[in-house]
Design a protein around this motif. Structure first.
Motif, short mmCIF file in Angstrom:
data_model
loop_
_atom_site.label_atom_id
_atom_site.label_comp_id
_atom_site.label_asym_id
_atom_site.label_seq_id
_atom_site.Cartn_x
_atom_site.Cartn_y
_atom_site.Cartn_z
N ASP A 160 36.32 39.01 30.90
CA ASP A 160 37.58 38.09 31.22
C ASP A 160 38.47 37.81 30.17
O ASP A 160 38.89 36.70 30.11
CB ASP A 160 36.82 36.65 31.70
CG ASP A 160 36.29 36.90 32.91
OD1 ASP A 160 36.49 37.69 33.83
OD2 ASP A 160 35.14 36.13 33.19
N VAL A 220 41.91 38.93 27.97
CA VAL A 220 43.11 39.59 27.74
C VAL A 220 43.55 39.49 26.50
O VAL A 220 43.60 38.15 26.27
CB VAL A 220 43.73 39.12 28.97
CG1 VAL A 220 45.16 39.97 28.96
CG2 VAL A 220 43.31 39.29 30.51
N ILE A 233 46.56 36.52 34.66
CA ILE A 233 45.71 36.03 33.50
C ILE A 233 45.27 34.89 33.91
O ILE A 233 44.47 33.90 33.21
CB ILE A 233 46.63 35.59 32.33
CG1 ILE A 233 47.99 34.50 32.81
CG2 ILE A 233 47.41 36.83 31.75
CD1 ILE A 233 48.75 33.85 31.74
N LYS A 256 41.39 33.70 33.05
CA LYS A 256 41.32 34.57 31.75
C LYS A 256 41.01 33.88 30.77
O LYS A 256 41.79 32.77 30.53
CB LYS A 256 42.03 36.07 31.83
CG LYS A 256 41.91 36.53 33.19
CD LYS A 256 40.89 37.46 33.48
CE LYS A 256 41.11 38.31 34.49
NZ LYS A 256 39.57 38.79 34.89
N PRO A 300 45.63 30.40 32.77
CA PRO A 300 44.35 31.01 31.94
C PRO A 300 43.29 29.98 31.75
O PRO A 300 43.43 28.75 31.80
CB PRO A 300 44.83 31.62 30.80
CG PRO A 300 46.12 30.83 30.13
CD PRO A 300 46.57 30.22 31.61
#
Length: 175
Positions: free
Chosen positions: A32, A34, A92, A95, A123
Motif C-alpha cells: 500500500d 506509493v 492514492i 495508500k 491517502p
C-alpha cells in the motif's frame, strides 16, 4: 558566486539508501505504498528510491510525479491542474504516500504538494522524505526521512545535481 560541494556522488547514494531503509522499516515493506516525487528533481529521487525498494524487498512500488506549480501560494490564478495524463495517475486513496523532494527549506513547496495530493484523493498517510533539510522553515512542516541536514545561511542556496539532468550526482552550497 562560489559553489562548495557538501555531498559527493557516494555520499548522495548512501543518503538515498538510508532513506530507503527507513521507509522500509516505517512501512513494514512496501504494501500500500506509493512514492510521489515533486517535479523535477524529487521525481528522479523517487524513482531511485523505488528501484532500491524493489531490489531490497522484491516489490514494485508505484511512483508518481506531481507538478505543484498551480498549488503554490504565490500563484494567483489556480487551475488545479497537476499536469498528469491518465497513465501517470495512481490511485492514492487509502495508500501510504511518501512525498519526496530534493530540498526542504521554507516548507511552502511541501504545503503546495500536500494540497495537490489531497486534490487527487485521500491517502491513508503522508510522510515526507527529503535529500537535504536546510532549515529556515516558515511553516510547521518537518521531514520524516532526511538524507542530510545541512544548516545554511538565509542567503545561501542548496543546489542538488542529479545524473538525469546535470550529468552527475552531488549537492552544493552556493554562496
Amino acid at each position: 558566486m562560489t559553489n562548495k560541494e557538501v555531498l559527493d556522488n557516494a555520499s548522495l547514494q548512501r543518503a538515498l539508501t538510508r532513506i530507503t531503509y527507513e521507509i522500509i522499516e516505517r512501512n513494514k515493506g512496501g504494501q500500500d505504498l506509493v512514492l510521489v516525487g515533486i517535479k523535477t528533481r524529487g521525481e528522479f529521487l523517487a524513482h531511485r528510491i523505488a528501484n532500491r525498494l524493489e531490489q531490497l524487498e522484491g516489490v514494485k512500488i508505484p511512483v508518481m510525479a506531481i507538478d505543484i506549480t498551480n498549488f503554490r501560494d504565490d500563484v494567483l490564478n489556480h487551475d488545479d491542474s497537476l499536469g498528469l495524463n491518465d497513465e501517470e495517475k495512481t490511485n492514492i486513496a487509502d495508500k501510504n504516500i511518501v512525498l519526496i523532494d530534493d530540498v526542504l527549506f521554507t516548507g511552502r513547496t511541501i504545503r503546495a504538494a500536500l494540497d495537490a495530493l489531497i486534490h487527487i484523493g485521500r491517502p491513508n498517510t503522508i510522510a515526507l522524505a527529503v535529500l537535504v533539510d536546510r532549515g529556515h522553515r516558515e511553516l510547521p512542516i518537518r521531514a520524516d526521512f532526511v538524507g542530510k541536514n545541512i544548516p545554511t545561511a538565509q542567503n545561501e542556496k542548496i543546489k542538488v545535481l542529479v545524473q538525469e539532468i546535470d550529468g552527475r550526482d552531488a549537492v552544493e552550497i552556493v554562496h
